[in-house]
Design a protein around this motif. Structure first.
Motif, mmCIF file in Angstrom:
data_model
loop_
_atom_site.group_PDB
_atom_site.id
_atom_site.type_symbol
_atom_site.label_atom_id
_atom_site.label_comp_id
_atom_site.label_asym_id
_atom_site.label_seq_id
_atom_site.Cartn_x
_atom_site.Cartn_y
_atom_site.Cartn_z
ATOM 1 N N ALA A 191 -53.506 -18.141 -1.031
ATOM 2 C CA ALA A 191 -54.371 -17.807 0.112
ATOM 3 C C ALA A 191 -53.580 -17.129 1.227
ATOM 4 C CB ALA A 191 -55.052 -19.074 0.629
ATOM 5 N N ALA A 192 -54.295 -16.650 2.246
ATOM 6 C CA ALA A 192 -53.664 -15.999 3.388
ATOM 7 C C ALA A 192 -52.866 -17.010 4.210
ATOM 8 C CB ALA A 192 -54.734 -15.343 4.264
ATOM 9 N N ASP A 193 -51.913 -16.501 4.992
ATOM 10 C CA ASP A 193 -51.089 -17.390 5.819
ATOM 11 C C ASP A 193 -51.931 -18.194 6.807
ATOM 12 O OD1 ASP A 193 -48.738 -16.594 4.603
ATOM 13 O OD2 ASP A 193 -48.361 -14.982 6.044
ATOM 14 N N ASP A 194 -53.022 -17.594 7.291
ATOM 15 C CA ASP A 194 -53.844 -18.283 8.296
ATOM 16 C C ASP A 194 -55.049 -18.994 7.684
ATOM 17 O OD1 ASP A 194 -55.270 -16.060 7.532
ATOM 18 O OD2 ASP A 194 -55.811 -15.432 9.575
ATOM 19 N N VAL A 195 -54.987 -19.313 6.391
ATOM 20 C CA VAL A 195 -56.106 -19.990 5.730
ATOM 21 C C VAL A 195 -56.400 -21.330 6.398
ATOM 22 C CG1 VAL A 195 -54.647 -21.144 3.995
ATOM 23 C CG2 VAL A 195 -57.061 -20.695 3.496
ATOM 24 N N VAL A 196 -57.693 -21.638 6.464
ATOM 25 C CA VAL A 196 -58.160 -22.947 6.930
ATOM 26 C C VAL A 196 -58.844 -23.631 5.760
ATOM 27 C CG1 VAL A 196 -59.688 -24.185 8.511
ATOM 28 C CG2 VAL A 196 -58.493 -22.121 9.283
ATOM 29 N N VAL A 197 -58.397 -24.836 5.427
ATOM 30 C CA VAL A 197 -59.014 -25.623 4.360
ATOM 31 C C VAL A 197 -59.847 -26.723 5.010
ATOM 32 C CG1 VAL A 197 -58.643 -27.096 2.351
ATOM 33 C CG2 VAL A 197 -57.100 -25.165 2.794
ATOM 34 N N LEU A 198 -61.138 -26.729 4.715
ATOM 35 C CA LEU A 198 -62.035 -27.793 5.160
ATOM 36 C C LEU A 198 -62.433 -28.599 3.937
ATOM 37 C CD1 LEU A 198 -64.338 -25.871 7.663
ATOM 38 C CD2 LEU A 198 -62.789 -27.743 8.217
ATOM 39 N N ALA A 199 -61.930 -29.820 3.855
ATOM 40 C CA ALA A 199 -62.145 -30.670 2.679
ATOM 41 C C ALA A 199 -62.891 -31.918 3.104
ATOM 42 C CB ALA A 199 -60.810 -31.036 2.039
ATOM 43 N N GLY A 200 -64.082 -32.119 2.575
ATOM 44 C CA GLY A 200 -64.917 -33.222 3.033
ATOM 45 C C GLY A 200 -65.241 -34.230 1.956
ATOM 46 N N GLY A 201 -65.551 -35.435 2.388
ATOM 47 C CA GLY A 201 -65.939 -36.482 1.460
ATOM 48 C C GLY A 201 -66.613 -37.628 2.180
ATOM 49 N N ARG A 202 -67.094 -38.577 1.392
ATOM 50 C CA ARG A 202 -67.669 -39.798 1.945
ATOM 51 C C ARG A 202 -66.529 -40.696 2.396
ATOM 52 N NH1 ARG A 202 -72.417 -39.377 3.598
ATOM 53 N NH2 ARG A 202 -73.256 -41.393 2.909
ATOM 54 N N VAL A 203 -66.653 -41.275 3.572
ATOM 55 C CA VAL A 203 -65.563 -42.058 4.155
ATOM 56 C C VAL A 203 -65.106 -43.168 3.207
ATOM 57 C CG1 VAL A 203 -64.964 -43.624 6.040
ATOM 58 C CG2 VAL A 203 -66.205 -41.506 6.524
ATOM 59 N N LYS A 204 -66.043 -43.798 2.520
ATOM 60 C CA LYS A 204 -65.685 -44.931 1.661
ATOM 61 C C LYS A 204 -64.821 -44.509 0.470
ATOM 62 C CE LYS A 204 -69.996 -44.795 -1.056
ATOM 63 N NZ LYS A 204 -71.188 -45.586 -1.448
ATOM 64 N N HIS A 205 -64.825 -43.220 0.147
ATOM 65 C CA HIS A 205 -64.024 -42.737 -0.981
ATOM 66 C C HIS A 205 -62.748 -42.031 -0.533
ATOM 67 C CE1 HIS A 205 -67.273 -43.892 -3.530
ATOM 68 N NE2 HIS A 205 -68.074 -42.924 -3.163
ATOM 69 N N MET A 206 -62.527 -41.909 0.764
ATOM 70 C CA MET A 206 -61.360 -41.198 1.274
ATOM 71 C C MET A 206 -60.224 -42.178 1.567
ATOM 72 S SD MET A 206 -63.319 -38.485 3.805
ATOM 73 C CE MET A 206 -61.835 -37.574 4.262
ATOM 74 N N THR A 207 -59.009 -41.713 1.325
ATOM 75 C CA THR A 207 -57.831 -42.537 1.567
ATOM 76 C C THR A 207 -56.800 -41.732 2.355
ATOM 77 O OG1 THR A 207 -56.647 -41.849 -0.434
ATOM 78 C CG2 THR A 207 -58.190 -43.696 -0.649
ATOM 79 N N ARG A 208 -55.864 -42.452 2.939
ATOM 80 C CA ARG A 208 -54.780 -41.797 3.660
ATOM 81 C C ARG A 208 -53.956 -40.909 2.735
ATOM 82 N NH1 ARG A 208 -53.491 -40.055 8.661
ATOM 83 N NH2 ARG A 208 -51.237 -39.762 8.806
#
Length: 405
Positions: A144-161
């Motif tokens: 990807a480009a140097d200034d790429v922005v990644v927006l990665a979403g999920g349900r809070v109960k399935h997300m971890t640190r």
């Protein structure tokens, strides 16, 4: 955009089942809201969507932003849902006042550069596997480009640190948005310079010497190979290990049909391709098909076969629950059906696989299936594939043989 999202259905379902899938969830809406300012300024080659389930992210991005969006979904069923919505009246809502919009589809595993080169915004439904997230993050950072922005979403109960840490290995800045309706987005920016040229971690490879695997991976009475190599992309179940169900199925190999009866064999739901490779090694004169709905699984099946010298005899296909198999085309089918769809417990796919196996078997052909004993599949297998007998059972799994009349 609301009109577009409200019109989506979890195709091929119509959304009426109380326990059925949801076409647009809170994560889709949160990601699109967070992305809206970036989409408004995006150019025709800037936006990539990965992991869309029924088209909400892709169609939302096309509605809010550029007239061309690149897309990859691992499941062939998700691709079919997106195609359905683009061919329906919904496409007029997406176009708005524009003459046309374009969806550019590319495979993450075989067309990585085509999918991601120069991308400045990546919208991602977070996968359930950290390995899959690692593979995606590495690929984005590489192309990807140097200034790429990644927006990665999920349900809070399935997300971890750990998801933050995976992204931070490839990007200098990772932050979380505020939670909304039990969903949250991670925002990753600043490609790490070392990530540009880092060797990809996937497909991962391992050399397996499990007794059950080696005994099955040779014609009856022949000397077993010293080892079997497995190659697996991040999104594949069990990765480079031999899962317990497959291990138990392999213990019954001496009861599988003899080589004189097997000219065409199938690994239905092939995953990493271990069973497809075992079939090719055990039946040297047979044509073997490994089929799975997952692009990661198809790429892994192909890589595992090639790593063991049988790539020329294993055909890897991508299809939904075996629908790509020709009628009356198989003498032997091995099946370890899934009972999860991402994070939900579902057996719908297993029953569709049973029906597909019944259609694909020739007269006298056999389906060997391993499943969690508590699921009690024997009657369903009899209805779909033919008379079914109990072959083996341990405290967790059952192996059955169904024979087509």
């Amino acid at each position: 955009m609301s009109a577009v999202l409200d019109a989506l259905t979890p195709w091929p379902d119509d959304g009426s089942r109380a326990d059925g899938p949801v076409a647009v969830d809170a994560t889709d809406r949160l990601l699109l809201d967070e992305a809206a300012p970036l989409l408004a300024d995006a150019g025709p080659d800037d936006v990539v969507v990965i992991g869309d389930r029924f088209g909400a992210l892709t169609l939302g991005a096309l509605t809010l932003g550029p007239s061309r969006v690149r897309s990859f979904t691992d499941a062939v069923t998700a691709e079919a849902a997106l195609d359905h919505h683009l061919s329906a009246d919904l496409a007029d809502l997406v176009r708005g006042g524009r003459r046309e919009v374009h969806l550019v589809r590319a495979d993450l595993y075989t067309e990585t550069s085509h999918l991601l080169a120069g991308a400045r915004l990546v919208l991602l439904q977070l996968p359930p596997s950290l390995a899959e997230l690692t593979e995606i993050a590495e690929a984005v950072a590489r192309y990807a480009a140097d200034d790429v922005v990644v927006l990665a979403g999920g349900r809070v109960k399935h997300m971890t640190r750990s998801m933050n840490e995976v992204l931070a290995a490839s990007f200098t800045d990772v932050r979380a948005t505020l939670a909304r309706q039990k969903s949250r987005a991670l925002v990753a920016t600043g490609v790490r310079p070392e990530a540009r040229d880092a060797a990809p971690a996937f497909p991962a490879r391992a050399v397996l010497r499990d007794r059950e695997l080696l005994a099955a991976a040779a014609p009856s009475g022949w000397t077993s190979p010293a080892d079997v190599t497995v190659a697996a992309h991040g999104g594949v179940f069990a990765g480079t290990t031999l899962d317990l169900g497959t291990r138990f199925l392999l213990t019954t190999a001496e009861k599988w049909p003899g080589a004189d009866r097997v000219h065409d064999a199938v690994d239905l739901g092939s995953g990493s391709g271990l069973l497809a490779t075992v079939l090719a090694l055990r039946y040297p004169d047979a044509r073997v098909v490994g089929t799975d709905r997952s692009a990661a699984a198809v790429a892994s099946t192909r890589a595992t076969a090639e790593a063991n010298g049988v790539g020329g005899r294993v055909v890897a296909l991508r299809g939904d629950a075996g629908e790509d198999l020709e009628p009356a085309s198989a003498d032997l089918i091995l099946l370890n059906p899934p009972f999860h769809d991402r994070t939900a417990v579902r057996t719908d796919a297993a029953h569709r696989m049973f029906r597909a196996a019944g259609r694909a078997l020739r007269q006298g052909g056999e389906l060997w299936c391993v499943f969690n004993t508590a699921l009690h599949y024997r009657e369903a297998l009899t209805r779909a594939a033919g008379p079914t007998v109990h072959v083996a059972q341990n405290p967790k799994f059952t192996v059955t043989r169904s024979r087509r009349r």
